[in-house]
Design an enzyme around this catalytic site. Structure first.
Site, short mmCIF file in Angstrom:
data_model
loop_
_atom_site.label_atom_id
_atom_site.label_comp_id
_atom_site.label_asym_id
_atom_site.label_seq_id
_atom_site.Cartn_x
_atom_site.Cartn_y
_atom_site.Cartn_z
N SER A 7 0.87 -1.18 0.00
CA SER A 7 0.00 0.00 0.00
C SER A 7 0.90 1.23 0.00
O SER A 7 2.08 1.15 0.37
CB SER A 7 -0.92 -0.01 1.23
OG SER A 7 -0.19 -0.30 2.40
N GLU A 9 1.15 5.42 1.01
CA GLU A 9 0.57 6.53 1.77
C GLU A 9 0.95 7.85 1.09
O GLU A 9 2.12 8.08 0.77
CB GLU A 9 1.12 6.49 3.20
CG GLU A 9 0.60 7.64 4.06
CD GLU A 9 0.95 7.45 5.52
OE1 GLU A 9 0.80 6.33 6.06
OE2 GLU A 9 1.40 8.43 6.12
N ASP A 100 -1.10 14.16 15.12
CA ASP A 100 0.03 14.92 15.64
C ASP A 100 -0.47 16.19 16.29
O ASP A 100 -1.56 16.66 16.01
CB ASP A 100 0.98 15.27 14.48
CG ASP A 100 1.87 14.10 14.14
OD1 ASP A 100 2.19 13.33 15.05
OD2 ASP A 100 2.22 13.96 12.95
N PHE A 206 12.31 14.49 10.68
CA PHE A 206 11.12 13.65 10.85
C PHE A 206 11.31 12.67 12.01
O PHE A 206 10.42 12.47 12.83
CB PHE A 206 10.99 12.82 9.58
CG PHE A 206 9.74 13.04 8.82
CD1 PHE A 206 9.12 14.28 8.77
CD2 PHE A 206 9.16 11.98 8.14
CE1 PHE A 206 7.96 14.45 8.05
CE2 PHE A 206 8.01 12.14 7.40
CZ PHE A 206 7.42 13.38 7.36
N HIS A 256 3.84 -1.15 3.73
CA HIS A 256 3.12 0.12 3.53
C HIS A 256 4.18 1.20 3.29
O HIS A 256 4.99 1.48 4.19
CB HIS A 256 2.30 0.43 4.79
CG HIS A 256 1.54 1.72 4.73
ND1 HIS A 256 0.33 1.85 4.09
CD2 HIS A 256 1.80 2.94 5.25
CE1 HIS A 256 -0.12 3.09 4.21
NE2 HIS A 256 0.77 3.78 4.91
P1 FAD Z 1 -2.57 6.79 20.36
O1 FAD Z 1 -2.78 5.36 20.00
O2 FAD Z 1 -3.68 7.50 21.05
O3 FAD Z 1 -1.25 6.86 21.24
C1 FAD Z 1 -0.63 8.11 21.53
C2 FAD Z 1 0.15 8.00 22.83
O4 FAD Z 1 -0.76 7.91 23.92
C3 FAD Z 1 1.03 6.75 22.92
O5 FAD Z 1 2.18 7.09 23.66
C4 FAD Z 1 0.16 5.77 23.68
O6 FAD Z 1 0.91 4.78 24.35
C5 FAD Z 1 -0.55 6.71 24.65
N1 FAD Z 1 -1.87 6.22 25.07
C6 FAD Z 1 -2.78 5.59 24.32
N2 FAD Z 1 -3.89 5.33 25.04
C7 FAD Z 1 -3.66 5.82 26.28
C8 FAD Z 1 -4.42 5.87 27.48
N3 FAD Z 1 -5.65 5.34 27.57
N4 FAD Z 1 -3.86 6.47 28.57
C9 FAD Z 1 -2.63 7.01 28.52
N5 FAD Z 1 -1.85 6.98 27.40
C10 FAD Z 1 -2.37 6.39 26.30
N6 FAD Z 1 -0.47 11.99 12.29
C11 FAD Z 1 -1.30 12.89 11.73
O7 FAD Z 1 -1.48 13.98 12.28
N7 FAD Z 1 -1.95 12.62 10.55
C12 FAD Z 1 -1.79 11.44 9.91
O8 FAD Z 1 -2.41 11.22 8.87
C13 FAD Z 1 -0.93 10.46 10.49
N8 FAD Z 1 -0.77 9.24 9.90
C14 FAD Z 1 -0.01 8.29 10.52
C15 FAD Z 1 0.08 7.01 9.94
C16 FAD Z 1 0.83 6.02 10.56
C17 FAD Z 1 0.89 4.66 9.92
C18 FAD Z 1 1.53 6.31 11.76
C19 FAD Z 1 2.36 5.25 12.42
C20 FAD Z 1 1.45 7.56 12.33
C21 FAD Z 1 0.67 8.57 11.73
N9 FAD Z 1 0.54 9.84 12.29
C22 FAD Z 1 -0.28 10.78 11.70
C23 FAD Z 1 1.24 10.18 13.52
C24 FAD Z 1 0.36 9.95 14.76
O9 FAD Z 1 -0.78 10.78 14.72
C25 FAD Z 1 1.22 10.30 15.96
O10 FAD Z 1 2.22 9.34 16.14
C26 FAD Z 1 0.44 10.56 17.23
O11 FAD Z 1 1.33 11.19 18.15
C27 FAD Z 1 -0.10 9.30 17.90
O12 FAD Z 1 -1.17 8.79 17.21
P2 FAD Z 1 -1.79 7.35 17.60
O13 FAD Z 1 -2.98 7.17 16.77
O14 FAD Z 1 -0.75 6.33 17.59
O15 FAD Z 1 -2.22 7.69 19.11
#
Ligand code: FAD
Length: 275
Positions: A7, A9, A100, A206, A256
């Protein structure tokens, strides 16, 4: 040889020219027969609308599209409306993320991606195939490996179908992460995210933000090349091809590619891999 699903991105475009460039890259890469392409959400300050428009435009082609979705500062009603639009546009995949900081996640009622996954499932049932993010080298905000995995499992339990990893250059980090997930009965496919290497400075910037580890020997080698773009290109292609070969041999369920809207760096690696 049986080829693993791949895939691509793409980054959400912010201008009409960027949208055109994205569509050109996608057109060049579609010959590799990707399982789907995805479009980032809000990264670098672009808007929800940029993602939506690009996703809907890409979704009109033959390749399925997965818009990335974050809650940002949106209300649940706004996220529901966006989900409705995606369903109406025939989109069946999403990548659900917290987002982010610059996307403004701190202004939302939801604080973690697991809540978004649960919200999408509640609103749309099984309509969407949902991928979430995984961090073999640990998310920069995580306090421990244990908590990283606990919170990753929450996303899976909330209804994620698959995960895509942050990029990494050390295959062992990925394999260890998979072992840890298996030990916790996490059995969704965890697809490695592949970042082609084309530019050391950009990669360092990055990686500082997202916590990806750059092996020192690799950095030194890239520094030695200075401004020799051809040498960087050749080294980066060989190195990332080797990484992909290890991942494939070790049982990765797919690859990916983070294209950054450029087709050639991913295409060179895929050709080397026999695609
Ligand atoms: P989460 O899964 O919510 O985790 C974030 C942090 O919070 C982690 O440290 C986790 O351990 C912690 N956490 C989770 N749940 C809890 C809880 N209940 N209590 C306390 N701590 C908790 N960013 C963008 O802005 N736009 C994008 O399109 C984008 N695409 C991405 C695609 C991929 C494949 C990846 C790997 C990253 C992408 N990112 C993107 C970056 C991502 O948004 C960041 O890494 C962000 O900081 C974390 O997102 P997450 O969904 O992993 O968050």
């Amino acid at each position: 040889m049986n080829k693993l699903p791949i895939s691509f991105e793409f980054s959400a475009p912010k201008t009409a020219d960027a949208t055109a460039a994205l569509l050109r890259s996608q057109d060049r890469l579609k010959g590799f027969d990707p399982e789907y392409v995805s479009v980032t959400y809000g990264a670098g300050g672009s808007t929800r609308d940029g993602t939506k428009e690009a996703a809907i435009a890409l979704g009109q082609g033959a390749v399925p599209v997965a818009p990335h979705l974050s809650f940002g500062g949106d209300t649940p009603a706004a996220i529901s409306a966006l989900l409705d639009e995606y369903q109406e546009a025939g989109i069946h995949r999403l990548v659900a993320l917290r987002g982010d900081r610059q996307s403004g996640y701190g202004r939302s009622k939801m604080s973690h991606a697991a809540e978004l996954v649960a919200f999408v499932r509640e609103a749309t049932g099984s309509h969407f195939h949902i991928s979430v993010a995984a961090y073999p080298e640990i998310h920069p905000e995580s306090t421990s490996v244990q908590s990283e995995l606990t919170f990753f499992k929450e996303k899976v339990d909330a209804g994620a179908d698959a995960a895509i990893t942050q990029y990494f250059y050390n295959a062992d980090a990925y394999f260890r992460y998979i072992d840890e997930c298996q030990a916790r009965n996490i059995d969704i496919p965890i697809v490695p995210g592949i970042m082609p290497i084309t530019n050391l400075k950009g990669l360092q910037r990055f990686s500082d933000i997202c916590g990806a580890d750059l092996p020192q020997w690799m950095v030194k080698r890239l520094e030695d090349f200075g401004d020799d773009a051809d040498a960087i290109k050749a080294f980066g292609t060989d190195f990332v091809t080797g990484l992909c070969q290890r991942l494939i041999a070790g049982g990765a369920p797919g690859l990916h590619f983070y294209t950054l809207n450029l087709s050639q760096p991913s295409a060179r690696i895929l050709k080397n891999l026999g695609y």
